[in-house]
Design a protein around this motif. Structure first.
Motif, PDB file in Angstrom:
ATOM      1  N   ALA A 157       0.880  20.219 -12.679  1.00  0.00           N
ATOM      2  CA  ALA A 157      -0.453  20.266 -12.819  1.00  0.00           C
ATOM      3  C   ALA A 157      -0.842  18.929 -11.701  1.00  0.00           C
ATOM      4  O   ALA A 157      -0.397  18.182 -11.685  1.00  0.00           O
ATOM      5  CB  ALA A 157      -1.265  19.947 -14.043  1.00  0.00           C
ATOM      6  N   GLU A 158      -2.175  19.024 -10.995  1.00  0.00           N
ATOM      7  CA  GLU A 158      -1.984  18.194  -9.888  1.00  0.00           C
ATOM      8  C   GLU A 158      -2.791  16.853 -10.644  1.00  0.00           C
ATOM      9  O   GLU A 158      -2.693  15.742 -10.123  1.00  0.00           O
ATOM     10  CB  GLU A 158      -3.273  18.499  -8.928  1.00  0.00           C
ATOM     11  N   GLY A 159      -3.625  16.826 -11.931  1.00  0.00           N
ATOM     12  CA  GLY A 159      -4.189  15.715 -12.424  1.00  0.00           C
ATOM     13  C   GLY A 159      -3.222  14.364 -12.711  1.00  0.00           C
ATOM     14  O   GLY A 159      -3.839  13.507 -12.628  1.00  0.00           O
ATOM     15  N   PRO A 160      -2.298  14.688 -13.079  1.00  0.00           N
ATOM     16  CA  PRO A 160      -1.098  13.497 -13.476  1.00  0.00           C
ATOM     17  C   PRO A 160      -0.717  12.833 -12.452  1.00  0.00           C
ATOM     18  O   PRO A 160      -0.034  11.652 -12.597  1.00  0.00           O
ATOM     19  CB  PRO A 160      -0.052  14.001 -14.196  1.00  0.00           C
ATOM     20  N   TYR A 161      -1.052  13.161 -11.120  1.00  0.00           N
ATOM     21  CA  TYR A 161      -0.311  12.572  -9.921  1.00  0.00           C
ATOM     22  C   TYR A 161      -1.434  11.629  -9.304  1.00  0.00           C
ATOM     23  O   TYR A 161      -2.589  11.915  -9.005  1.00  0.00           O
ATOM     24  CB  TYR A 161       0.213  13.642  -9.063  1.00  0.00           C
ATOM     25  N   ASP A 162      -0.882  10.221  -9.029  1.00  0.00           N
ATOM     26  CA  ASP A 162      -1.869   9.394  -8.586  1.00  0.00           C
ATOM     27  C   ASP A 162      -1.817   9.178  -6.985  1.00  0.00           C
ATOM     28  O   ASP A 162      -2.745   8.885  -6.566  1.00  0.00           O
ATOM     29  CB  ASP A 162      -1.318   7.946  -9.210  1.00  0.00           C
ATOM     30  N   TYR A 163      -0.676   9.320  -6.360  1.00  0.00           N
ATOM     31  CA  TYR A 163      -0.725   9.413  -5.009  1.00  0.00           C
ATOM     32  C   TYR A 163      -0.314  10.689  -4.262  1.00  0.00           C
ATOM     33  O   TYR A 163       0.401  11.425  -4.634  1.00  0.00           O
ATOM     34  CB  TYR A 163       0.535   8.277  -4.652  1.00  0.00           C
ATOM     35  N   TRP A 164      -1.036  10.688  -3.078  1.00  0.00           N
ATOM     36  CA  TRP A 164      -1.322  12.110  -2.422  1.00  0.00           C
ATOM     37  C   TRP A 164      -0.923  11.729  -0.865  1.00  0.00           C
ATOM     38  O   TRP A 164      -1.603  10.890  -0.487  1.00  0.00           O
ATOM     39  CB  TRP A 164      -2.379  12.844  -2.627  1.00  0.00           C
TER      40      TRP A 164
ATOM     41  N   GLN B 144       0.903  -1.206   0.018  1.00  0.00           N
ATOM     42  CA  GLN B 144       0.067   0.139   0.011  1.00  0.00           C
ATOM     43  C   GLN B 144       0.714   1.257   0.115  1.00  0.00           C
ATOM     44  O   GLN B 144       1.969   1.364   0.929  1.00  0.00           O
ATOM     45  CB  GLN B 144      -1.113   0.040   0.968  1.00  0.00           C
ATOM     46  N   VAL B 145       0.664   2.225  -1.090  1.00  0.00           N
ATOM     47  CA  VAL B 145       1.312   3.421  -1.120  1.00  0.00           C
ATOM     48  C   VAL B 145       0.873   4.401  -0.137  1.00  0.00           C
ATOM     49  O   VAL B 145      -0.312   4.510   0.291  1.00  0.00           O
ATOM     50  CB  VAL B 145       1.142   3.905  -2.419  1.00  0.00           C
ATOM     51  N   ARG B 146       1.784   4.870   0.750  1.00  0.00           N
ATOM     52  CA  ARG B 146       1.350   5.956   1.490  1.00  0.00           C
ATOM     53  C   ARG B 146       2.552   6.970   1.655  1.00  0.00           C
ATOM     54  O   ARG B 146       3.577   6.875   1.461  1.00  0.00           O
ATOM     55  CB  ARG B 146       1.296   5.432   3.101  1.00  0.00           C
ATOM     56  N   LEU B 147       2.027   8.363   1.530  1.00  0.00           N
ATOM     57  CA  LEU B 147       2.811   9.530   1.573  1.00  0.00           C
ATOM     58  C   LEU B 147       2.448  10.234   2.862  1.00  0.00           C
ATOM     59  O   LEU B 147       1.305  10.635   3.180  1.00  0.00           O
ATOM     60  CB  LEU B 147       2.558  10.456   0.398  1.00  0.00           C
ATOM     61  N   VAL B 148       3.494  10.738   3.687  1.00  0.00           N
ATOM     62  CA  VAL B 148       3.284  11.697   4.909  1.00  0.00           C
ATOM     63  C   VAL B 148       3.980  12.741   4.874  1.00  0.00           C
ATOM     64  O   VAL B 148       5.364  12.412   4.985  1.00  0.00           O
ATOM     65  CB  VAL B 148       3.256  10.579   6.220  1.00  0.00           C
TER      66      VAL B 148
ATOM     67  N   LEU C 256       7.820  13.624  -8.621  1.00  0.00           N
ATOM     68  CA  LEU C 256       7.455  13.819  -7.207  1.00  0.00           C
ATOM     69  C   LEU C 256       7.242  15.183  -7.116  1.00  0.00           C
ATOM     70  O   LEU C 256       8.120  16.049  -7.550  1.00  0.00           O
ATOM     71  CB  LEU C 256       8.835  13.520  -6.483  1.00  0.00           C
ATOM     72  N   GLY C 257       6.171  15.497  -6.475  1.00  0.00           N
ATOM     73  CA  GLY C 257       5.838  16.796  -6.325  1.00  0.00           C
ATOM     74  C   GLY C 257       5.307  17.433  -4.847  1.00  0.00           C
ATOM     75  O   GLY C 257       4.741  16.799  -4.447  1.00  0.00           O
ATOM     76  N   TRP C 258       5.253  18.675  -5.006  1.00  0.00           N
ATOM     77  CA  TRP C 258       4.794  19.473  -3.834  1.00  0.00           C
ATOM     78  C   TRP C 258       3.406  20.213  -4.479  1.00  0.00           C
ATOM     79  O   TRP C 258       4.092  21.109  -5.495  1.00  0.00           O
ATOM     80  CB  TRP C 258       5.651  20.330  -2.938  1.00  0.00           C
ATOM     81  N   PHE C 259       2.458  20.390  -3.869  1.00  0.00           N
ATOM     82  CA  PHE C 259       1.348  21.378  -4.038  1.00  0.00           C
ATOM     83  C   PHE C 259       0.856  21.839  -3.055  1.00  0.00           C
ATOM     84  O   PHE C 259       1.002  21.632  -1.844  1.00  0.00           O
ATOM     85  CB  PHE C 259       0.138  20.485  -4.940  1.00  0.00           C
ATOM     86  N   ARG C 260      -0.084  22.976  -3.299  1.00  0.00           N
ATOM     87  CA  ARG C 260      -0.520  23.677  -2.087  1.00  0.00           C
ATOM     88  C   ARG C 260      -2.001  24.040  -2.446  1.00  0.00           C
ATOM     89  O   ARG C 260      -2.174  24.437  -3.629  1.00  0.00           O
ATOM     90  CB  ARG C 260       0.365  24.670  -1.715  1.00  0.00           C
ATOM     91  N   GLN C 261      -2.747  24.428  -1.168  1.00  0.00           N
ATOM     92  CA  GLN C 261      -4.174  24.879  -1.543  1.00  0.00           C
ATOM     93  C   GLN C 261      -4.368  25.994  -0.395  1.00  0.00           C
ATOM     94  O   GLN C 261      -4.345  25.384   0.859  1.00  0.00           O
ATOM     95  CB  GLN C 261      -5.114  23.655  -1.478  1.00  0.00           C
ATOM     96  N   ALA C 262      -4.811  27.222  -0.834  1.00  0.00           N
ATOM     97  CA  ALA C 262      -5.018  28.144   0.256  1.00  0.00           C
ATOM     98  C   ALA C 262      -6.576  28.201   0.308  1.00  0.00           C
ATOM     99  O   ALA C 262      -7.186  27.614  -0.749  1.00  0.00           O
ATOM    100  CB  ALA C 262      -4.401  29.453  -0.440  1.00  0.00           C
ATOM    101  N   PRO C 263      -7.116  28.718   1.398  1.00  0.00           N
ATOM    102  CA  PRO C 263      -8.456  28.534   1.486  1.00  0.00           C
ATOM    103  C   PRO C 263      -9.175  29.407   0.467  1.00  0.00           C
ATOM    104  O   PRO C 263      -8.901  30.602   0.127  1.00  0.00           O
ATOM    105  CB  PRO C 263      -8.575  29.695   2.914  1.00  0.00           C
ATOM    106  N   GLY C 264     -10.305  28.869   0.007  1.00  0.00           N
ATOM    107  CA  GLY C 264     -11.040  29.571  -1.030  1.00  0.00           C
ATOM    108  C   GLY C 264     -10.449  29.222  -2.360  1.00  0.00           C
ATOM    109  O   GLY C 264     -10.887  29.863  -3.556  1.00  0.00           O
ATOM    110  N   LYS C 265      -9.243  28.850  -2.527  1.00  0.00           N
ATOM    111  CA  LYS C 265      -8.395  28.512  -3.986  1.00  0.00           C
ATOM    112  C   LYS C 265      -8.370  27.152  -4.410  1.00  0.00           C
ATOM    113  O   LYS C 265      -8.414  26.318  -3.447  1.00  0.00           O
ATOM    114  CB  LYS C 265      -7.040  29.263  -3.770  1.00  0.00           C
TER     115      LYS C 265
END
Length: 131
Positions: free
Chosen positions: A114-121, A1-5, A35-44
């Motif tokens: 882009a977030e679409g191509p990434y399978d594991y989060w 099982q893949v897990r990212l923390v 391998l990537g880093w993404f972010r999400q701010a409130p309302g965005k």
């Protein structure tokens, strides 16, 4: 099982630094193409911050973080990190790490952030920049 923390988030004043780390289990980071880093701010929407192509080590950065953030990987530790310097209030967000398997096609520079191509989060770690 893949897990990212993710780990390393927290609160910091503008101009400060933080280092985020993503620990992988169930996968070997060197066997994943991106391998990537993404972010999400409130309302965005979630946005790509920095990614690395493990094939040749190429890195991709959002314009807003170029020169301030650095993505790296440590195959021995099976982790990949995001060093964030000169933090600004607008960097405040939930930060997520992600991985794309090696058997999938190579991405263009734009697709790599882009977030679409990434399978594991991962589940995310909060970064708050305020005075």
């Amino acid at each position: 099982q893949v897990r990212l923390v993710e780990s390393g988030g927290g609160s910091v004043q503008p101009g400060g630094s933080l280092r985020l780390s993503c620990a992988a289990s169930g996968i070997t980071v060197s066997h994943y193409r991106y391998l990537g880093w993404f972010r999400q701010a409130p309302g965005k929407e979630r946005e790509g911050v920095a990614t690395i192509y493990t094939g040749d080590g190429s890195t991709y950065y959002a314009d807003s973080v170029k020169g301030r953030f650095t993505i790296s990987r440590d195959n021995a530790k099976n982790t990949f990190d995001l060093q964030m310097n000169s933090l600004k209030t607008e960097d405040t967000a939930m930060y997520y790490c992600a991985a794309r398997p090696a058997w999938l096609p190579i991405l263009t520079d734009i697709q790599a952030l882009a977030e679409g191509p990434y399978d594991y989060w991962g589940q995310g770690t909060q970064v708050t920049v305020s005075s």
